[in-house]
Design a protein around this motif. Structure first.
Motif, short mmCIF file in Angstrom:
data_model
loop_
_atom_site.label_atom_id
_atom_site.label_comp_id
_atom_site.label_asym_id
_atom_site.label_seq_id
_atom_site.Cartn_x
_atom_site.Cartn_y
_atom_site.Cartn_z
N LEU A 821 9.93 -27.06 -4.36
CA LEU A 821 11.02 -27.22 -3.39
C LEU A 821 11.97 -26.04 -3.52
O LEU A 821 12.34 -25.65 -4.63
N ALA A 822 12.37 -25.44 -2.38
CA ALA A 822 13.31 -24.32 -2.42
C ALA A 822 14.17 -24.31 -1.15
O ALA A 822 13.72 -24.76 -0.10
N ASN A 823 15.41 -23.81 -1.29
CA ASN A 823 16.26 -23.59 -0.11
C ASN A 823 17.25 -22.46 -0.33
O ASN A 823 18.08 -22.16 0.53
N HIS A 824 17.22 -21.82 -1.50
CA HIS A 824 18.23 -20.81 -1.84
C HIS A 824 18.04 -19.54 -1.00
O HIS A 824 16.91 -19.09 -0.82
N PRO A 825 19.15 -18.98 -0.50
CA PRO A 825 19.04 -17.76 0.32
C PRO A 825 18.27 -16.64 -0.37
O PRO A 825 17.57 -15.87 0.27
N LYS A 826 18.37 -16.55 -1.71
CA LYS A 826 17.66 -15.49 -2.42
C LYS A 826 16.18 -15.83 -2.60
O LYS A 826 15.40 -15.01 -3.06
N ALA A 827 15.81 -17.08 -2.26
CA ALA A 827 14.41 -17.48 -2.38
C ALA A 827 13.82 -17.67 -0.99
O ALA A 827 12.98 -18.54 -0.76
N GLY A 828 14.32 -16.88 -0.02
CA GLY A 828 13.76 -16.95 1.34
C GLY A 828 14.34 -18.06 2.18
O GLY A 828 13.81 -18.38 3.25
N GLY A 829 15.46 -18.68 1.74
CA GLY A 829 16.06 -19.77 2.51
C GLY A 829 16.92 -19.23 3.64
O GLY A 829 17.33 -18.07 3.62
N SER A 830 17.20 -20.09 4.65
CA SER A 830 18.06 -19.67 5.76
C SER A 830 19.47 -20.22 5.55
O SER A 830 20.44 -19.50 5.45
N HIS A 831 19.62 -21.56 5.46
CA HIS A 831 20.88 -22.15 5.00
C HIS A 831 20.49 -23.42 4.23
O HIS A 831 19.38 -23.92 4.35
N LEU A 832 21.40 -23.95 3.43
CA LEU A 832 21.00 -24.97 2.45
C LEU A 832 20.43 -26.26 3.04
O LEU A 832 19.54 -26.86 2.43
N PRO A 833 20.90 -26.75 4.20
CA PRO A 833 20.29 -28.01 4.70
C PRO A 833 18.80 -27.86 5.04
O PRO A 833 18.10 -28.86 5.13
N ASP A 834 18.31 -26.62 5.23
CA ASP A 834 16.87 -26.42 5.50
C ASP A 834 16.10 -26.41 4.19
O ASP A 834 16.08 -25.40 3.48
N LEU A 835 15.47 -27.55 3.84
CA LEU A 835 14.72 -27.64 2.59
C LEU A 835 13.24 -27.35 2.85
O LEU A 835 12.65 -27.94 3.75
N THR A 836 12.66 -26.44 2.03
CA THR A 836 11.25 -26.08 2.21
C THR A 836 10.41 -26.66 1.07
O THR A 836 10.73 -26.46 -0.10
N VAL A 837 9.35 -27.39 1.45
CA VAL A 837 8.45 -27.99 0.46
C VAL A 837 7.12 -27.24 0.55
O VAL A 837 6.53 -27.12 1.64
N ILE A 838 6.65 -26.71 -0.60
CA ILE A 838 5.47 -25.84 -0.62
C ILE A 838 4.39 -26.46 -1.51
O ILE A 838 4.67 -26.83 -2.65
N THR A 839 3.17 -26.55 -0.98
CA THR A 839 2.06 -27.08 -1.77
C THR A 839 0.96 -26.02 -1.86
O THR A 839 0.42 -25.60 -0.83
N GLY A 881 26.57 -27.07 -0.55
CA GLY A 881 25.61 -28.12 -0.89
C GLY A 881 24.69 -27.73 -2.03
O GLY A 881 24.90 -26.72 -2.71
N ALA A 882 23.67 -28.57 -2.24
CA ALA A 882 22.74 -28.37 -3.36
C ALA A 882 21.82 -27.19 -3.07
O ALA A 882 21.28 -27.08 -1.97
N ALA A 883 21.64 -26.32 -4.09
CA ALA A 883 20.78 -25.14 -3.89
C ALA A 883 19.61 -25.19 -4.88
O ALA A 883 19.81 -25.45 -6.06
N PHE A 884 18.39 -24.97 -4.35
CA PHE A 884 17.19 -24.98 -5.19
C PHE A 884 16.49 -23.63 -5.07
O PHE A 884 16.15 -23.22 -3.96
N ARG A 885 16.24 -22.97 -6.21
CA ARG A 885 15.45 -21.74 -6.14
C ARG A 885 13.97 -22.07 -6.24
O ARG A 885 13.16 -21.56 -5.49
N SER A 886 13.63 -22.93 -7.24
CA SER A 886 12.22 -23.26 -7.41
C SER A 886 12.14 -24.53 -8.24
O SER A 886 12.01 -24.47 -9.46
N LEU A 887 12.25 -25.66 -7.59
CA LEU A 887 12.22 -26.94 -8.30
C LEU A 887 10.80 -27.51 -8.22
O LEU A 887 10.21 -27.56 -7.14
N LEU A 888 10.27 -27.93 -9.36
CA LEU A 888 8.96 -28.59 -9.36
C LEU A 888 9.19 -30.03 -8.87
O LEU A 888 9.61 -30.89 -9.63
N LEU A 889 8.95 -30.26 -7.59
CA LEU A 889 9.25 -31.56 -6.98
C LEU A 889 8.20 -32.60 -7.39
O LEU A 889 8.50 -33.75 -7.68
#
Length: 1292
Positions: A821-839, A881-889
């Motif tokens: 899980l990531a949403n941090h601007p430095k990890a390719g995020g746009s703004h924090l409410p946009d949460l990206t889940v990667i498998t 809001g909450a910022a995630f760089r690389s959380l193992l969801l």
């Protein structure tokens, strides 16, 4: 079944052909096909067909006055495209719209979303009315417990609506003023009006008053919105009323003209017309809003009643392929209806069959573009028609079938050439294909590919067209939880049976059914259909036992009305079937489902258990239920059908064991080469005969192709069943094959689309489930984007940065079963409410991931300073809001809920901030994102099973190369033009944010390589506040601009950016530091980046350049909207007013919903006349939107273009800047500036004036601005639930 007393006719008057099915009194059946328009020979095709059949059968078709003798006719049933064509060509009655004051442009602005996300020349369908009358009257919901306005000094009266809601009449109708305005309309020759007033679905008196005055003044057609459709939502109800006022006089005229050619105008005959919902209605009750699908509806009824549980026990997919497009639908024992759909840009709220029109018909044009085979969406139509029609038309699907020997000119009517007596012109087709094949081969030679033969090229186009038709079928079946493989395909329509085998094989559908009347199945369907009466009323009740009596009473009352109407048409009670429905939704959601009851259950009314039926259907469509929410009744509806006594089919004599007669053997091209193919005539085939493949069965109405490997049999009643075999499959290797490239492009897109369907079905929040603010994507082993859907501009290409960041920080530590899980601007995020889940996805062989899937969704809240996590005044990332760089969801299949919850609550430690305010929704939606990724993995695994891993990975790379090629071709062209125009291949532009920060772009083009360096050096430094934009935003804006400039569909993936090197200075507003606030960058700065790119490339004038964000509310509720403005003009086109542009396309909430759910009153929503910049082509106008607050709220505005105007181009003037005003209840007017947050009190009014678009070209040249710059070929119009879903997805 008795023989008919007189002749019974069932007729489908289509756009090109009129089909007729007739039953004679002696039991004989006649079928006929005529051209719908043939003025040299007759003035009305259906009447001519009736005349010919009567003449041939009785010899005295005409009475003494030369009219058709109606005494011979027992009944006429007819479906017609008259209404659809009037809508498409805008040829209805001249009419006016009567609407509340402040809303004259409501139906022009509509939901403010643009129809095509990448068209800079925004073309809206024109409105149906020519004049507007604004009436100064208004009612609003009382909202007693929430409204704090002091009403003691106001003259508002309390009333109750038909739904039991308490309403306030703020102002009654001034009858004198209305009379005066309507008299002026009569003097202008207007004879039809549509009356649309806010909240008239429940409070009708004002509309009734105006209607009475209009009738006294002699208006011929008065469509009152509440009586046309009494559903909530002012804009769709308004469109429906307009369609009714526009089309009904036109239909009445047509019906009168048709009837006038018969003895006594058909007064004593039973004449019925097919409605959009698949039911028939008497001629005098046929009206505009129910007539739009009159033609295709017959076909659906036809295949539903002839195939399901007659020829097969499987659910059936209807496949109706015509000249310009193909209609796809599904039947599993009940007709599938939708209650709102858009046709030709007009949204109609009325029950209509869910018929999906897609872009591939016999006339779809074939093109080869930047290395891709393309079929459609442009169509050659009937004029000029395909190349073989002898009118100089383009190459089409029909030509490909002719070249391959699948269409036999000798069996085709000789109706071509100047004297309409020549056969199809095969030579024209061959020479056009020869030219196209040479062009394709010269392209292949550059890449060292092997040359293709003409037949391989034609076959390639057929394959691509077939794959294009499979995508919507997958969306109707698989994406909704039905397995496509467990269906039969019913093929009908002129061109369907040539493609049915191939389409079925691609979908793994086991059998194809072709009815003996497949060529005229719409007409045959009319003969089988029921006569239907409907009645509907709005409701506002909770579905619970206390309200059952009232619901039963409403259902009984509506049923009685419908039954009376059917009895009056001669039906006995035993022939009448009544179906009750309730339109139900969960409280707090927008997704209403029209359900019929299941039998007895724990929540039963006298009419059955609607609750259990709703829960089951909701679970089936969305994957879960909301156990603790009330279920609300929006509408109560009854559909009553008078059953038609159709003649029982008689089985012709059988032919088991006999050999079918072969007419001749011809050579037909299939995968792998020409094969000898037997030709049979359907009329000579007998039941139970088997037809070996390959074969062509000819029928006077269609050509049926049986592909190698399949086999056909004639059923008991003389229809054709084809059992689909494996056929000759093409061996696909990892080498580039241009045909397979187009097919893989569709397949990869389809995977992303189906992931999105799962996400929408299993998510719970309004943002994802109803506003569809998400996107899903597929990535190669290097993390490069392969395909994503839908195309939300701000997500384009941005997820690739996120995936590649994870690969960089996690390296080889990623294991099967992990989800990140990531949403941090430095990890390719746009703004924090946009949460990206990667498998990541691993192959059996283990090792590194073979590809990745990801989904990004906009969560309603992730904590921070303000509800919604979009604070106007944040200055640090931690406040957003909450910022995630690389959380193992998920780790090896285990969901880390505790760690996730701790992170989501962490923002509460910041002063003035809170943790997430909506934890349950965050958790549900993240699980839905994991499920969507799972679906993506499953689909890619199926693709790998089918083609092998090497081939799938090779095509991931081929598709990226193809997008790269399209962009390089375009950059070469731009470089060439730039050098010709300015002598230099360096383009420069600067634009300013309202705070004075410059965004500077220098583009250096290489005309040989087709590459570009986009250098943002010189751009201003990071700013205090939240207008900083993460790198991902700049890349998304660039991909969006490149796609707009390419001007046609290209796969949007990593390849688009390969020819472009992007330089963004670190520490600037476009690459800010770790802790910079970014929420405004996503919604505002992104628009300015687009402005600067389009300015550098000199594409068109600036659009409004803003999303006009508005947030208001209190601690326990919030409301957020973005407001449209004007789009910029360009070379050859005017800007469009009141529309969202570039990086956003969000729909606006309907006026009635806003006023019912929130303590707000919308007092104006209209265009801001003159705000678009003047030019040879003017810019589009912004809008004025006024909101009156009914209680004390915190109001926040986050806007741009309040200081700098949107630029004009080539001498065009700039658009007006925007202006945010607050008018206090005492009349004081305050300018709020571009960004502010203030307390507003009851009675205060917020006035937003959004910016206009810039003009293009010198205003003094405006006289030349009427030159037609559009292309001559028509694009067909898509429609149906699959299209509605995609439009909603692109409206974010």
């Amino acid at each position: 079944m008795d023989k008919p007393k007189g002749f019974q006719f069932a007729i489908d008057r289509g756009g090109t052909f009129t089909d007729v099915f007739a039953r004679c009194p002696n039991g004989k059946v006649r079928v006929m096909k005529l051209l719908s328009v043939d003025p040299q020979n007759y003035d009305d095709a259906p009447r001519e067909a009736i005349r010919r059949i009567l003449q041939e059968e009785t010899g005295n078709a005409l009475d003494k006055d030369g009219k058709v003798n109606s005494s011979l006719i027992e009944s006429i049933r007819m479906g017609t495209t008259v209404a659809t064509n009037a809508l498409l060509e805008r040829k209805g009655a001249k009419m006016a719209l009567v609407i509340n004051k402040g809303f004259k442009d409501l139906l022009y602005i509509g939901n403010q979303a643009r129809p095509h996300i990448f068209h800079l020349n925004i073309k809206r369908p024109s409105v149906l009315y020519t004049e507007v009358v604004e009436v100064d009257c208004r009612v609003i919901p009382a909202l007693e417990d929430r409204c704090q306005i002091d009403k003691s000094k106001l003259n508002w009266k309390e009333v109750y609506g038909t739904t039991g809601q308490k309403m306030l009449v703020m102002k009654d109708v001034d009858e004198e003023a209305v009379r005066k305005d309507l008299t002026a309309l009569r003097e202008k020759g207007i004879d039809s009006i549509a009356v649309v007033l806010a909240h008239s679905y429940t409070y009708r008196e004002h509309e009734l008053n105006i209607g009475k005055i209009a009738q006294q003044l002699g208006f011929n057609q008065v469509s009152l919105s509440h009586s046309v459709t009494s559903m909530v939502r002012m804009a769709p109800r308004g469109y429906t009323a307009c369609a009714d006022g526009y089309l009904t006089p036109h239909i009445r005229e047509y019906v009168k003209g048709f009837a006038s050619g018969f003895t006594d105008g058909l007064k004593n005959s039973n004449v019925l017309f097919m409605q959009s919902d698949g039911g028939l209605t008497p001629m005098n009750m046929f009206n505009g809003s129910r007539a739009v699908l009159s033609g295709p509806a017959g076909g659906v009824v036809g295949y539903a009643l002839t195939s399901y549980q007659k020829e097969t026990n499987l659910p059936v997919i209807g496949f109706d392929m015509g000249g310009t497009s193909t209609d796809v639908s599904r039947y599993a024992g009940a007709l599938e209806h939708v209650h709102e759909a858009t046709t030709a840009g007009v949204t109609i709220q009325a029950p209509q069959l869910d018929i999906n029109t897609v872009a591939a018909g016999g006339g779809s044009m074939l093109m080869f573009r930047s290395g891709l085979f393309v079929a459609g969406p442009e169509s050659a139509g009937a004029e000029p028609g395909p190349a073989c029609y002898r009118k100089g038309g383009p190459l089409t699907v029909t030509d490909a079938n002719l070249l391959l020997g699948r269409l036999l000119p000798e069996y085709f009517p000789k109706i071509f050439g100047p004297n309409e007596n020549e056969p199809l012109d095969r030579d024209a087709t061959v020479s056009a294909f020869r030219k196209l094949t040479d062009e394709i081969n010269s392209h292949l030679k550059q890449d060292g590919g092997k040359a293709m033969t003409m037949e391989e090229v034609a076959m390639g186009f057929i394959d691509v067209a077939n794959e294009a038709m499979c995508r919507p079928i997958r969306a109707l079946t698989t994406a909704r939880g039905h397995d496509a493989r467990a269906h039969a395909l019913a093929s009908f329509g002129g061109a369907g049976a040539q493609h049915a085998c191939a389409v079925a094989r691609r979908l793994a559908v086991p059998e194809v059914l072709v009815h003996k009347y497949a060529g005229i199945l719409s007409a045959y369907g009319m003969a089988l259909a029921d006569v239907v009466e409907e009645a509907q009323e709005p409701s506002a009740l909770v579905y619970c036992s206390n309200n059952f009596d009232q619901l039963d009473m409403q259902l009984d009352k509506l049923a009685a009305v419908c039954k009376d109407k059917l009895r009056a048409q001669g039906f006995t009670d035993s022939q009448i079937v009544v179906e009750p429905y309730l339109h139900l939704r969960y409280s707090g959601t927008d997704c209403a489902l029209m359900v019929s009851p299941s039998r007895e259950g724990p929540h039963s009314t006298r009419h059955g258990d609607f609750y259990t039926a709703f829960i089951e259907r909701y679970k089936n469509e969305f994957g879960f239920t909301l156990s603790d929410r009330d279920v609300l009744v929006d509408d109560v509806r009854v559909r009553a059908a008078g059953r038609s006594a159709g003649a029982a089919d008689t089985a012709p004599p059988g032919g088991r064991g006999t050999e079918p007669t072969v007419e001749k053997i011809v050579k037909v091209y299939f995968e792998g080469g020409y094969q000898e193919t037997a030709i049979y005539l359907l009329e000579k085939l007998k039941p139970e005969q088997k037809i070996p493949s390959p074969a062509i069965i000819m029928d006077s109405l269609s050509t049926i192709l049986i592909e190698p490997g399949s086999c056909a049999e004639i059923t008991k009643y003389g229809d054709i069943r084809i059992i689909i075999g494996a056929g000759q499959t093409k061996v696909v290797t990892s080498d580039l094959d241009t045909v397979q490239l187009s097919i893989f492009s569709h397949r990869f897109m389809s995977i992303a689309e189906q992931m999105g369907r799962v996400l929408q079905r299993t998510s719970i929040s309004v943002n994802i489930k109803e506003r569809l603010d998400f996107s899903c994507a597929l990535f190669g082993p290097d993390g490069g984007l392969v395909s994503n859907a839908p195309h939300i501009p701000v997500h384009l290409g941005a997820m690739q940065e996120t995936v590649q960041y994870q690969m960089k920080v996690r390296g080889d530590s990623i294991k099967p079963g992990d989800v990140l899980l990531a949403n941090h601007p430095k990890a390719g995020g746009s703004h924090l409410p946009d949460l990206t889940v990667i498998t990541p996805v691993f192959h059996k062989r283990g090792g590194r991931p073979i590809f990745f899937v990801a989904s990004r969704g906009h969560h309603a809240d992730v904590g921070g300073l303000s509800p919604g996590s979009m604070p106007p005044h944040s200055a640090r990332l931690a406040q957003e809001g909450a910022a995630f760089r690389s959380l193992l969801l998920v780790e090896r299949g285990r969901f880390h809920e505790d760690q996730l919850v701790a992170e989501l609550m962490k923002p509460g430690k910041e002063p003035g901030c809170s943790g997430t305010r909506n934890l349950a929704d965050n958790l549900s939606d993240l699980k839905a994102q994991v499920a969507a990724n799972q679906r993506g993995i499953q689909l890619v695994s199926e693709l790998i099973e089918e083609y092998t891993l090497d081939v799938v990975q090779a095509y991931m790379t081929h598709i990226q190369k193809n997008a790269e090629l399209a962009v390089r071709d375009m950059l070469k062209e731009i470089a060439k033009n730039a050098i010709a125009k300015t002598g230099s291949a360096v383009l420069q532009a600067t634009e300013y944010m309202d705070n004075g920060t410059p965004i500077v772009l220098t583009v250096t083009l290489d005309k040989e390589l087709g590459s570009a360096v986009c250098d943002f050096t010189g751009t201003g430094v990071e700013v205090w506040g939240n207008l900083n934009a993460p790198r991902a935003i700049t890349l998304s804006a660039l991909i969006y601009c490149l796609r707009c400039m390419v001007g046609h569909d290209v796969p949007l993936n990593q390849g688009c950016l390969n020819p472009v090197r992007v330089i963004i200075p670190a520490g600037s507003i476009l690459d800010p530091s770790e802790d910079a606030a970014v929420v405004g960058g996503n919604v505002l700065t992104s628009q300015r980046i687009v402005d600067v790119v389009l300015k550098a490339f000199q594409v068109c004038a600036a659009s409004q350049g803003c999303m006009n964000n508005l947030t208001l509310g209190e601690d326990d509720w919030g409301y957020y909207e973005t407001v449209a403005g004007g789009s910029g003009a360009g070379p050859g086109w005017r800007g469009c007013g009141g529309v969202h542009t570039h990086m956003t396309n969000t729909r606006i909430t309907d006026v009635e919903i806003v006023e019912t759910r929130y303590p707000l009153l919308v007092s104006q929503f209209s265009l801001r006349a003159g705000s678009g910049g003047r030019g040879q082509w003017d810019g589009g106008d912004g809008v004025t939107r006024e909101l009156v607050f009914r209680r004390t709220v915190q109001l926040s505005v986050l806007t741009e273009r309040r200081a700098f105007q949107p630029y004009g181009m080539n001498g065009g003037e700039p658009g007006e800047r925007g202006l945010n005003l607050l008018q206090r209840a005492d009349g004081r007017l305050i300018n709020l500036g571009a960004k502010s947050s203030v307390v507003a009190y009851p009675g205060d009014k917020y006035i937003m004036n959004s910016p206009g678009g810039g003009g293009y070209g010198r205003p003094s040249d405006a006289a030349d601005a009427n030159k037609q710059t559009d292309k001559q070929y028509s694009e067909f119009l898509e429609r149906g639930s699959v299209y509605e879903y995609r439009s909603a997805q692109e409206a974010v």
